[in-house]
Design a protein around this motif. Structure first.
Motif, PDB file in Angstrom:
ATOM      1  N   ARG A 299       0.852  -1.188   0.000  1.00  0.00           N
ATOM      2  CA  ARG A 299       0.000   0.000   0.000  1.00  0.00           C
ATOM      3  C   ARG A 299       0.888   1.238   0.000  1.00  0.00           C
ATOM      4  O   ARG A 299       1.852   1.325   0.772  1.00  0.00           O
ATOM      5  N   ALA A 300       0.567   2.190  -0.854  1.00  0.00           N
ATOM      6  CA  ALA A 300       1.278   3.461  -0.866  1.00  0.00           C
ATOM      7  C   ALA A 300       0.930   4.238   0.394  1.00  0.00           C
ATOM      8  O   ALA A 300      -0.118   4.001   1.007  1.00  0.00           O
ATOM      9  N   PRO A 301       1.815   5.167   0.794  1.00  0.00           N
ATOM     10  CA  PRO A 301       1.511   5.983   1.988  1.00  0.00           C
ATOM     11  C   PRO A 301       0.148   6.662   1.898  1.00  0.00           C
ATOM     12  O   PRO A 301      -0.513   6.892   2.909  1.00  0.00           O
ATOM     13  N   GLU A 302      -0.273   6.987   0.680  1.00  0.00           N
ATOM     14  CA  GLU A 302      -1.575   7.650   0.488  1.00  0.00           C
ATOM     15  C   GLU A 302      -2.740   6.655   0.544  1.00  0.00           C
ATOM     16  O   GLU A 302      -3.906   7.043   0.438  1.00  0.00           O
ATOM     17  N   GLY A 303      -2.411   5.362   0.689  1.00  0.00           N
ATOM     18  CA  GLY A 303      -3.456   4.355   0.768  1.00  0.00           C
ATOM     19  C   GLY A 303      -3.754   3.650  -0.536  1.00  0.00           C
ATOM     20  O   GLY A 303      -4.602   2.754  -0.576  1.00  0.00           O
TER      21      GLY A 303
END
Length: 384
Positions: free
Chosen positions: A188-192
């Motif tokens: 998952r990217a930090p932005e979700g």
């Protein structure tokens, strides 16, 4: 084999040969190792070395996989500091898609000595003072002091060529976690955002950590329940602490219920001791050039090795590697490897063999495989 033997190949370039020769030799040796029953065939990553052709492991692993049918293929190791987790998962996922169930992704911390490293070239280190010893028949020599090698301006410049301008490597443990997440399809990217590696996600790639001490690599492997490769052939002085550090940190995982350790060994086998000793002569000169920061040269001939004038400093620089190399007849080398297995508790042994002549290198692996089978058959017969 009860305790499997595997192969670590540097794709060495012999003096008078070429990189193309070395790569063809790698494919030939891989086919023979497949036939002989070796369990894995690993390729190491080296750069800007006149005597080593294995600069792009993923490319070469794909070629070896295509040239063989049974043996596992993989990296021993890729330099994780020069790669991104996504790139590695895609590369090895691509290979695994065409050769399912046979691919190992071995990860090493090499390449993390860059702009973000705490131990950049030239950083002072504690002096190496520990004495050598023999542990239950296994030689544990005094540690090699890498201060001179790490401080080499040439080495620092070469390392800089592998970095993008302003680039830096994230923490090793974080990169390993990202690789595992990409393989599981859980990244998952930090932005979700959900991000998927194609190919790579869901690939049956076996992830390994390689290490030379009981430090971060051993700890990361153990805490994540991954198999661990300890380098007796590169750092014989610290192999026991590397294995112990891994086992102490180990936590069961979906990959492993118990620790699994492979231990490397530098080996040269010939029909008789005199022939083996003669074939082994160039090794010290080759290691000397590596440890002075000059890089691995084309592997010398026996004549070139004998022409070198050795200083006391030269001899001290390579003595640990010469003393811990397994050289001799098949039976003698197999017995010494059995000591290495017993003392380290290795589940598997990783054999690296370098000789100037390709035929001699192949013959060494052939002789060792037969002798190891005989030794294990005798051991099983005695136990029964």
């Amino acid at each position: 084999m009860t305790t499997p033997l595997s192969v670590l190949d540097l794709s060495p370039i012999p003096s008078g040969g070429s990189a193309a020769d070395a790569l063809r030799n790698t494919l030939d040796l891989a086919r023979r190792a497949d036939e002989l029953g070796y369990h894995r065939y690993w390729l190491a990553e080296h750069h800007l070395a006149a005597g080593v052709a294995g600069s792009a492991p993923a490319v070469l692993i794909g070629l070896v996989a295509a040239a063989t049918s049974r043996i596992r293929v993989g990296s021993g190791a890729v330099q994780l500091g020069h790669q991104t987790p996504l790139a590695l998962v895609e590369q090895f996922g691509l290979i695994e898609a065409l050769h399912p169930g046979r691919v190992d992704l071995g990860l090493g911390r090499s390449g993390h000595r860059g702009p973000s490293s705490e131990k950049t070239p030239g950083t002072p280190r504690e002096p190496v003072t520990r004495a050598g010893r023999v542990v239950d028949g296994l030689l544990i020599p005094p540690p090699f002091d890498p201060t001179r090698l790490i401080a080499s301006p040439r080495l620092a410049f070469q390392a800089s060529l592998l970095w993008q301008p302003g680039g830096h490597a994230p923490a090793f443990a974080d990169q390993v976690d990202d690789i595992l997440a990409f393989l599981r399809g859980e990244y998952r990217a930090p932005e979700g955002w959900t991000v998927h590696a194609v190919p790579g996600e869901g690939a049956d790639v076996e992830v390994w950590i390689l290490g030379s001490s009981g430090g971060e690599s051993a700890r990361v492997a153990g805490e994540r329940g991954l198999p661990f490769a300890a380098n007796y052939h590169v750092s014989p002085a610290t192999v026991l602490e590397a294995v112990a550090g891994y086992r102490e940190a180990f936590k069961p995982s979906a990959a492993l219920a118990e620790p699994y350790v492979i231990v490397s060994a530098d080996v040269l086998v010939a029909p008789d001791d005199d022939t083996a000793a003669e074939l082994a002569e160039p090794y010290g000169l080759w290691v000397r050039d590596i440890r002075t920061g000059a890089g691995a040269p084309p592997y010398p001939t026996t004549g070139q090795a004998r022409a070198h004038t050795w200083s006391d400093e030269d001899r001290a620089l390579v003595q640990d590697r010469i003393d811990t190399r397994f050289v001799g007849t098949p039976e003698r080398v197999a017995e010494r490897l059995d000591v290495l297995r017993r003392v380290t508790g290795a589940d598997e042994l990783l054999i690296t063999t370098i000789a100037h002549g390709h035929a001699e290198r192949v013959r060494s692996y052939e002789l060792l495989a037969a002798a190891w089978h005989e030794l294990e058959a005798r051991t099983e017969g005695t136990a029964a």
